[in-house]
Design a protein around this motif. Structure first.
Motif, PDB file in Angstrom:
ATOM      1  N   VAL A 161      -1.026  45.861   2.228  1.00  0.00           N
ATOM      2  CA  VAL A 161      -0.006  45.027   1.592  1.00  0.00           C
ATOM      3  C   VAL A 161      -0.295  43.568   1.911  1.00  0.00           C
ATOM      4  CG1 VAL A 161       2.435  44.368   1.720  1.00  0.00           C
ATOM      5  CG2 VAL A 161       1.816  46.754   1.493  1.00  0.00           C
ATOM      6  N   TYR A 162       0.026  42.700   0.942  1.00  0.00           N
ATOM      7  CA  TYR A 162      -0.166  41.256   1.117  1.00  0.00           C
ATOM      8  C   TYR A 162       1.201  40.587   1.134  1.00  0.00           C
ATOM      9  CZ  TYR A 162      -2.506  36.712   0.657  1.00  0.00           C
ATOM     10  OH  TYR A 162      -2.982  35.446   0.876  1.00  0.00           O
ATOM     11  N   PRO A 163       1.670  40.094   2.293  1.00  0.00           N
ATOM     12  CA  PRO A 163       3.019  39.523   2.382  1.00  0.00           C
ATOM     13  C   PRO A 163       3.124  38.050   2.007  1.00  0.00           C
ATOM     14  CG  PRO A 163       2.048  39.619   4.565  1.00  0.00           C
ATOM     15  CD  PRO A 163       1.040  40.229   3.622  1.00  0.00           C
ATOM     16  N   GLY A 164       1.992  37.385   1.710  1.00  0.00           N
ATOM     17  CA  GLY A 164       1.992  35.958   1.415  1.00  0.00           C
ATOM     18  C   GLY A 164       2.259  35.661  -0.043  1.00  0.00           C
ATOM     19  N   GLN A 165       1.757  34.525  -0.532  1.00  0.00           N
ATOM     20  CA  GLN A 165       1.939  34.146  -1.926  1.00  0.00           C
ATOM     21  C   GLN A 165       1.209  35.144  -2.825  1.00  0.00           C
ATOM     22  OE1 GLN A 165       3.897  31.590  -2.994  1.00  0.00           O
ATOM     23  NE2 GLN A 165       4.453  31.357  -0.834  1.00  0.00           N
ATOM     24  N   PRO A 166       1.929  35.829  -3.718  1.00  0.00           N
ATOM     25  CA  PRO A 166       1.295  36.897  -4.512  1.00  0.00           C
ATOM     26  C   PRO A 166       0.084  36.436  -5.308  1.00  0.00           C
ATOM     27  CG  PRO A 166       3.683  36.974  -4.735  1.00  0.00           C
ATOM     28  CD  PRO A 166       3.368  35.701  -4.001  1.00  0.00           C
ATOM     29  N   GLU A 167       0.119  35.191  -5.770  1.00  0.00           N
ATOM     30  CA  GLU A 167      -0.996  34.712  -6.592  1.00  0.00           C
ATOM     31  C   GLU A 167      -2.292  34.569  -5.797  1.00  0.00           C
ATOM     32  OE1 GLU A 167       1.490  31.043  -5.412  1.00  0.00           O
ATOM     33  OE2 GLU A 167       1.830  33.136  -6.004  1.00  0.00           O
ATOM     34  N   ASN A 168      -2.210  34.541  -4.481  1.00  0.00           N
ATOM     35  CA  ASN A 168      -3.406  34.427  -3.651  1.00  0.00           C
ATOM     36  C   ASN A 168      -4.070  35.770  -3.366  1.00  0.00           C
ATOM     37  OD1 ASN A 168      -2.980  31.674  -3.451  1.00  0.00           O
ATOM     38  ND2 ASN A 168      -1.943  31.801  -1.467  1.00  0.00           N
ATOM     39  N   ALA A 169      -3.303  36.842  -3.518  1.00  0.00           N
ATOM     40  CA  ALA A 169      -3.745  38.145  -3.019  1.00  0.00           C
ATOM     41  C   ALA A 169      -5.093  38.584  -3.583  1.00  0.00           C
ATOM     42  CB  ALA A 169      -2.687  39.199  -3.318  1.00  0.00           C
ATOM     43  N   ALA A 170      -5.294  38.417  -4.884  1.00  0.00           N
ATOM     44  CA  ALA A 170      -6.523  38.909  -5.515  1.00  0.00           C
ATOM     45  C   ALA A 170      -7.763  38.189  -5.023  1.00  0.00           C
ATOM     46  CB  ALA A 170      -6.417  38.787  -7.030  1.00  0.00           C
ATOM     47  N   ASN A 171      -7.591  37.021  -4.417  1.00  0.00           N
ATOM     48  CA  ASN A 171      -8.738  36.231  -3.977  1.00  0.00           C
ATOM     49  C   ASN A 171      -8.929  36.234  -2.470  1.00  0.00           C
ATOM     50  OD1 ASN A 171      -9.589  35.328  -6.575  1.00  0.00           O
ATOM     51  ND2 ASN A 171      -7.808  33.987  -6.616  1.00  0.00           N
ATOM     52  N   VAL A 172      -8.167  37.054  -1.769  1.00  0.00           N
ATOM     53  CA  VAL A 172      -8.321  37.187  -0.317  1.00  0.00           C
ATOM     54  C   VAL A 172      -8.903  38.567  -0.032  1.00  0.00           C
ATOM     55  CG1 VAL A 172      -7.138  37.238   1.911  1.00  0.00           C
ATOM     56  CG2 VAL A 172      -6.412  35.611   0.154  1.00  0.00           C
ATOM     57  N   ARG A 173      -9.934  38.635   0.767  1.00  0.00           N
ATOM     58  CA  ARG A 173     -10.609  39.904   1.052  1.00  0.00           C
ATOM     59  C   ARG A 173      -9.675  40.897   1.739  1.00  0.00           C
ATOM     60  NH1 ARG A 173     -15.874  37.076   3.199  1.00  0.00           N
ATOM     61  NH2 ARG A 173     -17.222  37.163   1.373  1.00  0.00           N
ATOM     62  N   VAL A 174      -9.756  42.130   1.297  1.00  0.00           N
ATOM     63  CA  VAL A 174      -9.101  43.225   2.011  1.00  0.00           C
ATOM     64  C   VAL A 174     -10.008  43.605   3.171  1.00  0.00           C
ATOM     65  CG1 VAL A 174      -8.207  45.566   1.844  1.00  0.00           C
ATOM     66  CG2 VAL A 174      -8.027  44.020  -0.130  1.00  0.00           C
ATOM     67  N   PRO A 175      -9.510  43.638   4.395  1.00  0.00           N
ATOM     68  CA  PRO A 175     -10.382  43.841   5.558  1.00  0.00           C
ATOM     69  C   PRO A 175     -10.802  45.301   5.753  1.00  0.00           C
ATOM     70  CG  PRO A 175      -8.116  43.621   6.284  1.00  0.00           C
ATOM     71  CD  PRO A 175      -8.111  43.369   4.797  1.00  0.00           C
ATOM     72  N   THR A 176     -11.793  45.707   4.999  1.00  0.00           N
ATOM     73  CA  THR A 176     -12.377  47.032   5.177  1.00  0.00           C
ATOM     74  C   THR A 176     -13.711  46.896   5.895  1.00  0.00           C
ATOM     75  OG1 THR A 176     -13.369  46.874   2.986  1.00  0.00           O
ATOM     76  CG2 THR A 176     -11.261  48.012   3.152  1.00  0.00           C
ATOM     77  N   ILE A 177     -14.214  48.007   6.401  1.00  0.00           N
ATOM     78  CA  ILE A 177     -15.468  48.009   7.147  1.00  0.00           C
ATOM     79  C   ILE A 177     -16.616  48.342   6.182  1.00  0.00           C
ATOM     80  CG2 ILE A 177     -16.726  49.012   9.082  1.00  0.00           C
ATOM     81  CD1 ILE A 177     -14.264  47.412   9.879  1.00  0.00           C
ATOM     82  N   GLN A 178     -17.489  47.368   5.981  1.00  0.00           N
ATOM     83  CA  GLN A 178     -18.556  47.528   5.003  1.00  0.00           C
ATOM     84  C   GLN A 178     -19.480  48.689   5.345  1.00  0.00           C
ATOM     85  OE1 GLN A 178     -18.906  46.038   2.119  1.00  0.00           O
ATOM     86  NE2 GLN A 178     -20.815  47.143   1.639  1.00  0.00           N
TER      87      GLN A 178
END
Length: 475
Positions: A161-178
């Motif tokens: 879940v992204y609790p910040g500004q919704p418009e930013n969510a798509a451009n912030v990496r989801v922290p998964t393990i490559q």
């Protein structure tokens, strides 16, 4: 050793991509990211904890038939399955009408989330599609009739879940393990979670500290005989986190070099490859619930040189491994709950260098984490006081902190309770049919022993052990 204290702004910016490069670069909708925003927001002088993705549940523990609750950074949320769009939704747990918790409602037959108070029904987009008390008019099309929605993403078995500004969510990496995206069939993973009675930062500080394992976890996953110098080195550091190295590695060098990564604000992993075990990752997410409470998602991916160890792990019931992992977490539980209160009384993270005495390199990662918190104003609950300390029996609770929220453990507990009732009936039938014979007595005794054994197992779903293994007398 390069640390935040010695790097110029340009050097920090140059290092930051290397801290994140191990992570998946997928966006929440699996499309390539174009205008990437760093986690923590655009201000290079601080880290805004709301502008980041957090895991809140393993997907396999969510029930598509009813709403589930979670609290993230002090905000109550409701998680529910939108069958229309076949995706998980997360809303603020407040009906726009009278602020009743939506989590007390239901998912109606038409797939809408229905408020328990007056039946207002909300779509996956948060729009109000039905007000039973409305004959005519446009009340339900007002923006005030809409629920507050949060962006979600499902990756590697976790709901983020992204609790910040919704418009930013798509451009912030989801922290998964490559690394887990590569040769996925070669990895086998043990995982657990639990709501812990201390801050996410306290958890992160603890799991970054490899030197405590031989002592704190003696007789569980550690051994005091393996204690010795731990020469940790911070290799790169910046606003997005840091990378570290333990050249000798655990167990006095018998397992080889260990690399450590911290990705702000709440993910760290150790990476170790040895002849004995193959490649092993220790992955920990620390999700802040509220001041003094967090949820740990601990994952232990293995890539073994042979197939049999992996098969044994896959054959082990998830609930069974959770019992053992809960015991390991309880090795730390009570003293970490008290330790963070002592730190708060000494001035908090800003005074860590005065409150803690850190004379060896074993504490290098702990110091680096605290510098990151202070340099970037990264405490998500800055200025808030910790709640009153809890008694040991509440600190060792397993039922509300794990069992009731884990699909595997809930089912196992229900089966154990059913088996115990069944054994009582079996004992009664044996006595009725066989009377006072020796056979009846032996069979009844066997049934009672099984009943008591299941009772001991049942207790482990409710409460942790009071005496940690490290404090038991040596044989």
């Amino acid at each position: 050793m390069a640390t935040q204290d010695t790097l110029s702004t340009s050097q920090q910016q140059a290092l930051e991509p290397s801290v994140s490069q191990e992570f998946s670069e997928e966006s929440p909708n699996n499309s390539p990211q174009v205008d990437q925003i760093p986690a923590g927001g655009p201000d290079s002088t601080k880290f805004d904890g709301r502008e980041a993705w957090y895991p809140i549940y393993y997907l396999e523990d969510l029930d598509q038939s009813k709403p589930t609750t979670f609290t993230l950074m002090g905000e109550d949320l409701v998680i529910w399955w939108d069958k229309t769009d076949q995706t998980w939704r997360v809303f603020e747990d407040k009906c726009p009408h009278r602020l009743a918790p939506l989590s007390e409602g239901r998912i109606a037959e038409d797939g809408l989330l229905e408020c328990p108070y007056h039946g207002w029904a909300l779509s996956g987009a948060g729009e109000c599609n039905r007000i039973p008390q409305q004959d005519q008019g446009t009340a339900n099309v007002s923006r005030r009739a809409c629920a507050t929605t949060l962006p979600t993403a499902a990756h590697q078995g976790l709901l983020f879940v992204y609790p910040g500004q919704p418009e930013n969510a798509a451009n912030v990496r989801v922290p998964t393990i490559q690394a887990l995206e590569e040769a996925t069939d070669e990895w086998v993973c043990i995982d657990t979670f639990r709501d812990l009675p201390y801050d996410a930062l306290t958890l992160m500080e603890n799991v970054l500290d490899a030197s405590h394992i031989p002592y704190t976890h003696h007789r569980s996953v550690g051994n005091r005989s393996n204690a010795g110098p731990v020469d940790l080195e911070v290799v790169t550091s910046g606003r997005q986190g840091f990378q570290g190295l333990w050249q000798e590695g655990p167990r006095r060098g018998t397992l080889g070099r260990q690399d450590t990564h911290f990705m702000a604000p709440g993910l760290m992993w150790h990476d170790l490859t040895s002849r004995q075990f193959g490649r092993t990752l220790t992955v920990v997410y620390a999700t802040p619930i509220r001041k003094g409470e967090c949820r740990i998602f601990a994952r232990f991916p293995f890539k073994f040189a042979t197939k049999w160890p992996g098969r044994l792990i896959r054959w082990t019931p998830r609930w069974y491994s959770h019992i053992g992992q809960n015991s390991v977490l309880e090795d730390d539980q009570i003293f970490l709950h008290k330790q963070e209160r002592y730190l708060e009384a000494a001035g908090g993270s800003g005074c860590f260098a005065q409150a803690f005495y850190l004379p060896t390199q074993a504490d290098a990662f702990v110091a680096e984490l605290r510098k990151w918190v202070n340099n970037y104003q990264a405490d998500p609950f800055e200025g808030e006081a910790l709640p009153p300390a809890l008694p040991p029996d509440q600190l060792l609770d397993r039922y509300y902190s794990h069992t009731i929220k884990c699909a595997s453990c809930r089912r196992a507990l229900a089966r154990v309770q059913q088996l115990r009732i069944g054994l009582v009936l079996v004992a009664a039938i044996l006595l009725a049919l066989l009377g006072g014979t020796v056979i009846a007595a032996g069979a009844t005794l066997a049934v009672l022993l099984a009943w008591f054994g299941l009772g001991r197992l049942e207790k482990q779903f409710y409460q942790g052990r009071e005496l940690p293994p490290r404090n038991r007398p040596e044989k």
